[in-house]
Design a protein around this motif. Sequence first.
Motif, PDB file in Angstrom:
ATOM      1  N   ARG A 165       1.046  -1.068  -0.043  1.00  0.00           N
ATOM      2  CA  ARG A 165       0.024   0.137  -0.043  1.00  0.00           C
ATOM      3  C   ARG A 165       0.813   1.279   0.015  1.00  0.00           C
ATOM      4  NH1 ARG A 165      -4.757  -1.900   4.098  1.00  0.00           N
ATOM      5  NH2 ARG A 165      -6.015  -2.999   2.550  1.00  0.00           N
ATOM      6  N   ALA A 166       1.957   1.155   0.868  1.00  0.00           N
ATOM      7  CA  ALA A 166       2.828   2.218   0.748  1.00  0.00           C
ATOM      8  C   ALA A 166       3.494   2.355  -0.735  1.00  0.00           C
ATOM      9  CB  ALA A 166       4.130   1.988   1.749  1.00  0.00           C
ATOM     10  N   LEU A 167       3.731   1.666  -1.371  1.00  0.00           N
ATOM     11  CA  LEU A 167       4.221   1.688  -2.680  1.00  0.00           C
ATOM     12  C   LEU A 167       3.331   2.369  -3.369  1.00  0.00           C
ATOM     13  CD1 LEU A 167       5.890  -1.622  -3.612  1.00  0.00           C
ATOM     14  CD2 LEU A 167       6.933   0.626  -3.797  1.00  0.00           C
ATOM     15  N   HIS A 168       2.181   1.911  -3.518  1.00  0.00           N
ATOM     16  CA  HIS A 168       0.704   2.356  -4.382  1.00  0.00           C
ATOM     17  C   HIS A 168       0.591   3.861  -4.034  1.00  0.00           C
ATOM     18  CE1 HIS A 168      -3.414   2.388  -5.828  1.00  0.00           C
ATOM     19  NE2 HIS A 168      -2.901   1.469  -6.558  1.00  0.00           N
ATOM     20  N   ALA A 169       0.723   4.109  -2.786  1.00  0.00           N
ATOM     21  CA  ALA A 169       0.598   5.445  -2.277  1.00  0.00           C
ATOM     22  C   ALA A 169       1.657   6.282  -2.860  1.00  0.00           C
ATOM     23  CB  ALA A 169       0.591   5.613  -0.731  1.00  0.00           C
ATOM     24  N   ALA A 170       2.768   5.644  -3.044  1.00  0.00           N
ATOM     25  CA  ALA A 170       3.913   6.583  -3.829  1.00  0.00           C
ATOM     26  C   ALA A 170       3.747   6.501  -5.206  1.00  0.00           C
ATOM     27  CB  ALA A 170       5.089   5.883  -3.418  1.00  0.00           C
ATOM     28  N   GLY A 171       2.826   6.087  -5.794  1.00  0.00           N
ATOM     29  CA  GLY A 171       2.427   6.062  -7.127  1.00  0.00           C
ATOM     30  C   GLY A 171       3.302   4.978  -8.084  1.00  0.00           C
ATOM     31  N   VAL A 172       3.758   4.005  -7.234  1.00  0.00           N
ATOM     32  CA  VAL A 172       4.501   2.831  -7.891  1.00  0.00           C
ATOM     33  C   VAL A 172       3.656   1.940  -8.437  1.00  0.00           C
ATOM     34  CG1 VAL A 172       6.416   1.322  -7.722  1.00  0.00           C
ATOM     35  CG2 VAL A 172       6.600   3.590  -6.649  1.00  0.00           C
ATOM     36  N   PRO A 173       3.409   1.316  -9.711  1.00  0.00           N
ATOM     37  CA  PRO A 173       2.487   0.305  -9.877  1.00  0.00           C
ATOM     38  C   PRO A 173       2.918  -0.899  -9.472  1.00  0.00           C
ATOM     39  CG  PRO A 173       3.833   1.095 -11.682  1.00  0.00           C
ATOM     40  CD  PRO A 173       4.255   2.031 -10.722  1.00  0.00           C
ATOM     41  N   VAL A 174       2.171  -1.919  -8.877  1.00  0.00           N
ATOM     42  CA  VAL A 174       2.338  -3.006  -8.355  1.00  0.00           C
ATOM     43  C   VAL A 174       1.722  -4.154  -9.158  1.00  0.00           C
ATOM     44  CG1 VAL A 174       2.333  -4.576  -6.276  1.00  0.00           C
ATOM     45  CG2 VAL A 174       2.662  -2.076  -6.109  1.00  0.00           C
ATOM     46  N   VAL A 175       2.455  -5.133  -9.651  1.00  0.00           N
ATOM     47  CA  VAL A 175       1.858  -6.253 -10.329  1.00  0.00           C
ATOM     48  C   VAL A 175       1.912  -7.609  -9.562  1.00  0.00           C
ATOM     49  CG1 VAL A 175       1.928  -7.701 -12.285  1.00  0.00           C
ATOM     50  CG2 VAL A 175       2.074  -5.492 -12.722  1.00  0.00           C
ATOM     51  N   ALA A 176       0.847  -8.170  -9.225  1.00  0.00           N
ATOM     52  CA  ALA A 176       0.787  -9.334  -8.514  1.00  0.00           C
ATOM     53  C   ALA A 176       1.028 -10.613  -9.447  1.00  0.00           C
ATOM     54  CB  ALA A 176      -0.499  -9.650  -7.860  1.00  0.00           C
ATOM     55  N   MET A 177       1.814 -11.573  -9.272  1.00  0.00           N
ATOM     56  CA  MET A 177       2.170 -12.494 -10.254  1.00  0.00           C
ATOM     57  C   MET A 177       1.645 -14.047  -9.793  1.00  0.00           C
ATOM     58  SD  MET A 177       5.654 -11.390 -11.640  1.00  0.00           S
ATOM     59  CE  MET A 177       6.186 -13.093 -11.520  1.00  0.00           C
ATOM     60  N   VAL A 178       0.953 -14.637 -10.714  1.00  0.00           N
ATOM     61  CA  VAL A 178       0.829 -16.183 -10.193  1.00  0.00           C
ATOM     62  C   VAL A 178      -0.444 -16.216  -9.222  1.00  0.00           C
ATOM     63  CG1 VAL A 178       1.227 -18.631  -9.666  1.00  0.00           C
ATOM     64  CG2 VAL A 178       2.851 -16.837 -10.953  1.00  0.00           C
ATOM     65  N   SER A 179      -0.403 -15.600  -7.954  1.00  0.00           N
ATOM     66  CA  SER A 179      -1.054 -15.435  -6.826  1.00  0.00           C
ATOM     67  C   SER A 179      -1.522 -13.891  -6.725  1.00  0.00           C
ATOM     68  CB  SER A 179      -0.419 -15.915  -5.663  1.00  0.00           C
ATOM     69  OG  SER A 179      -1.182 -16.050  -4.618  1.00  0.00           O
ATOM     70  N   ASP A 180      -2.872 -13.648  -6.794  1.00  0.00           N
ATOM     71  CA  ASP A 180      -3.521 -12.543  -6.659  1.00  0.00           C
ATOM     72  C   ASP A 180      -3.304 -11.975  -5.404  1.00  0.00           C
ATOM     73  OD1 ASP A 180      -4.616 -10.107  -7.620  1.00  0.00           O
ATOM     74  OD2 ASP A 180      -6.665 -10.965  -7.837  1.00  0.00           O
ATOM     75  N   LEU A 181      -3.316 -10.504  -5.059  1.00  0.00           N
ATOM     76  CA  LEU A 181      -3.125  -9.835  -3.835  1.00  0.00           C
ATOM     77  C   LEU A 181      -4.282  -8.806  -3.958  1.00  0.00           C
ATOM     78  CD1 LEU A 181       0.760  -9.413  -3.790  1.00  0.00           C
ATOM     79  CD2 LEU A 181      -0.631 -10.919  -2.654  1.00  0.00           C
ATOM     80  N   PRO A 182      -5.489  -9.218  -4.026  1.00  0.00           N
ATOM     81  CA  PRO A 182      -6.804  -8.456  -4.303  1.00  0.00           C
ATOM     82  C   PRO A 182      -6.844  -7.257  -3.207  1.00  0.00           C
ATOM     83  CG  PRO A 182      -7.486 -10.572  -3.426  1.00  0.00           C
ATOM     84  CD  PRO A 182      -6.028 -10.461  -3.633  1.00  0.00           C
ATOM     85  N   ASN A 183      -6.323  -7.441  -1.740  1.00  0.00           N
ATOM     86  CA  ASN A 183      -6.721  -6.475  -0.931  1.00  0.00           C
ATOM     87  C   ASN A 183      -5.467  -5.706  -0.467  1.00  0.00           C
ATOM     88  OD1 ASN A 183      -9.192  -7.514  -0.345  1.00  0.00           O
ATOM     89  ND2 ASN A 183      -8.190  -9.272   0.746  1.00  0.00           N
ATOM     90  N   SER A 184      -4.301  -5.727  -1.702  1.00  0.00           N
ATOM     91  CA  SER A 184      -3.090  -4.947  -1.327  1.00  0.00           C
ATOM     92  C   SER A 184      -3.278  -3.910  -2.048  1.00  0.00           C
ATOM     93  CB  SER A 184      -1.997  -5.795  -1.180  1.00  0.00           C
ATOM     94  OG  SER A 184      -2.248  -6.960  -0.416  1.00  0.00           O
ATOM     95  N   GLY A 185      -4.090  -3.401  -2.804  1.00  0.00           N
ATOM     96  CA  GLY A 185      -3.838  -2.386  -3.923  1.00  0.00           C
ATOM     97  C   GLY A 185      -3.044  -2.810  -5.054  1.00  0.00           C
ATOM     98  N   ALA A 186      -2.817  -3.993  -5.314  1.00  0.00           N
ATOM     99  CA  ALA A 186      -2.058  -4.315  -6.646  1.00  0.00           C
ATOM    100  C   ALA A 186      -2.839  -3.907  -7.667  1.00  0.00           C
ATOM    101  CB  ALA A 186      -1.904  -5.969  -6.661  1.00  0.00           C
ATOM    102  N   THR A 187      -2.000  -3.131  -8.603  1.00  0.00           N
ATOM    103  CA  THR A 187      -2.425  -2.534  -9.548  1.00  0.00           C
ATOM    104  C   THR A 187      -2.964  -3.561 -10.899  1.00  0.00           C
ATOM    105  OG1 THR A 187      -0.569  -0.901  -9.507  1.00  0.00           O
ATOM    106  CG2 THR A 187      -1.935  -0.602 -11.375  1.00  0.00           C
ATOM    107  N   HIS A 188      -2.396  -4.564 -10.894  1.00  0.00           N
ATOM    108  CA  HIS A 188      -2.675  -5.583 -11.715  1.00  0.00           C
ATOM    109  C   HIS A 188      -2.592  -6.831 -11.373  1.00  0.00           C
ATOM    110  CE1 HIS A 188      -3.832  -6.084 -16.327  1.00  0.00           C
ATOM    111  NE2 HIS A 188      -2.897  -7.031 -16.271  1.00  0.00           N
TER     112      HIS A 188
END
Lengths: 345, 345
Positions: free
Chosen positions: A140-163
């Motif tokens: 979430r901190a990354l997301h707040a800093a505007g850094v896109p986050v991609v979850a691979m293989v296993s999803d991270l739906p509640n962590s603000g993963a961008t994709h």
Amino acid sequence: MGRPTVTDIAREAGVSLATVDRVLNARPGVRDKTIAAVNEAVARLGYVRDMAAANLARGRILRVAILLPDTESQFLQTLQDALQQAATLASSARMQVELLRFPAKDMHSLAMMLADLAAGGISGVALMAPETPVVRDALRALHAAGVPVVAMVSDLPNSGATHFVGIDSHAAGRTAGVLMGRFLGGKTPRVMVIAQSMLLRDSIERRRGFDAVMQRDFPGIEVGQTLETHGATETLQQVMAVSLAASGPVGGIYLLGSGHRALAQVLSELGLLGRVVTIGHELTPHTIAALEAGWMDAVIAQNVGHIARSTLRVLQAKADQQPINESQERLRLEIILRENLPPSL
Amino acid sequence: MGRPTVTDIAREAGVSLATVDRVLNARPGVRDKTIAAVNEAVARLGYVRDMAAANLARGRILRVAILLPDTESQFLQTLQDALQQAATLASSARMQVELLRFPAKDMHSLAMMLADLAAGGISGVALMAPETPVVRDALRALHAAGVPVVAMVSDLPNSGATHFVGIDSHAAGRTAGVLMGRFLGGKTPRVMVIAQSMLLRDSIERRRGFDAVMQRDFPGIEVGQTLETHGATETLQQVMAVSLAASGPVGGIYLLGSGHRALAQVLSELGLLGRVVTIGHELTPHTIAALEAGWMDAVIAQNVGHIARSTLRVLQAKADQQPINESQERLRLEIILRENLPPSL
DNA sequence: GCCCAAATGATGTGCGTACCTCAAAAATGA
DNA sequence: TCATTTTTGAGGTACGCACATCATTTGGGC
């Protein structure tokens, strides 16, 4: 005439290059009326920014980090190889990929690595990790800093993963279920389900999908509880023996995660190799060998090469603030039999 | 320091920029020793050409033509849509695609179109066509003129096609065979094979692959001759009736090509819809609906989106004289069941 | 050692865009 | 109307590379 350029837009809109530039890059100091005029010209000429030239001019090199657990599984190795290869290719497109591995059991280390990356000015992060509170906060901190986050293989739906880049695990389990039900045919209608551990979101969802199909379409088939092996061959041998003794022989085995090698050994010792329908997940040297040898009947897989390239493409698109080509990034759930094994790998 | 540039290579190799340029672009007039020195510097610094900048500097727009038969099949429509979409995307990579269709029965027209393209200075051609002498000669002329030719879906091995984008039809047939054999289970061990026509190379090879597996792995299953329908529902109805009367009921139907809609109708009339194992090829709105409805059990498919993108990538690479990333271009042979249908299409 | 061809160097221009500076024009407020 | 702010124009440089031209050096054959 080729594609329209900024110069064409300027002429069409009746303004100067500088103004077009201000509008296109959302710089301040332009009247709304002028902005509209430029945007109209853009629409009229069908202008699309040449991202290659834009990135060249920006002189920016995308720094991107990819984090994988340091577990020694063949799937992870295969995935890492694919990422490595994709990274090499991506380097010719001004993207620099840092492949990192974190201690699988230590989410605090992962969180620290993520914090370091954020501080170090990374422009994108992709990772495969379980969704624990610590990880979630770091993401979430990354997301707040505007850094896109991609979850691979296993999803991270509640962590603000961008994709999310990966397949639907529930569908994967359902597919395994259908194949198991149909392949069983006249064999003993009892299936054993084996997993290394049920901590991973994927395994749980696969199991749920598998059960859903078995209950709905094959009510006559008895499906046992998940036997957890925690990665040890001895444990596998033991739990299988106990289960067989308690419930009687089985006609099929569904392997939720890794551990194909150990299973082969135990099945061989029990004289069952090739005599029970065996279905597993992921295409690795082990599962390929098992399919070729004929003791595994089907593998449900996701294309790791596709995962790797898709991950990098998504990170690139996010960094460029560009839309994502959904149809290209949608991963197919692959069914692999001996007959449709890829020509070599 | 970011990535090394040509300037770095020049300094490292102790030569001028001009010489580096000559080596990198394989221009004449450089001693072998100097070439080696430059290549060494390239290797030492890990230089990778910035393709974005390179293409920008080249300032060229690749003109590429894609030719499809004007047959009105859903597969062709799907393929054309995919190509259209890929072409739109490719336009942002300095590539201009011309999508053309030729009269399916008139190979002379096709040959003339190819000749026109060659004269018009095209930089690449992709096509899906049968391998007739006329076509072969036209393609050889293109090849001689240095124009790369990509065969799509159906290979053209004797026409000097530069590359083939598609799946192995024999393997596709084998896969269909395995699924048929296993899905049949306790049903009537007799399979009917239906095709619109057996003129296409693909259909023939699929049939061969299917037969090979049936003979080897399921000798107890009787496989009938290929029933040709030539696209008419009445013909299908007729030949099926004759076949059923002559050989008795069947447990499975293998549809080699298109014609799913007609088959559904006839099966429905015979009260067989959903009661026989039905396996076909290619993912189209019809087959998707059939899978969802449950009367088709499996579809062997190739990813048209992948075909489209791969075709354009290969043409691009050939034009750039660049090597092809084999693993990325290798098409997977997909098995589609109801459970692993892509989320929407 | 001389000559001529082959090899190499030096230098410039352009691709499409970003980003910067400074000057000029237009709109705004008083 | 004038001063002030806002908006716009004009022009330059840079990114990494391709491609062209012309000058210069080098090497091999004689």
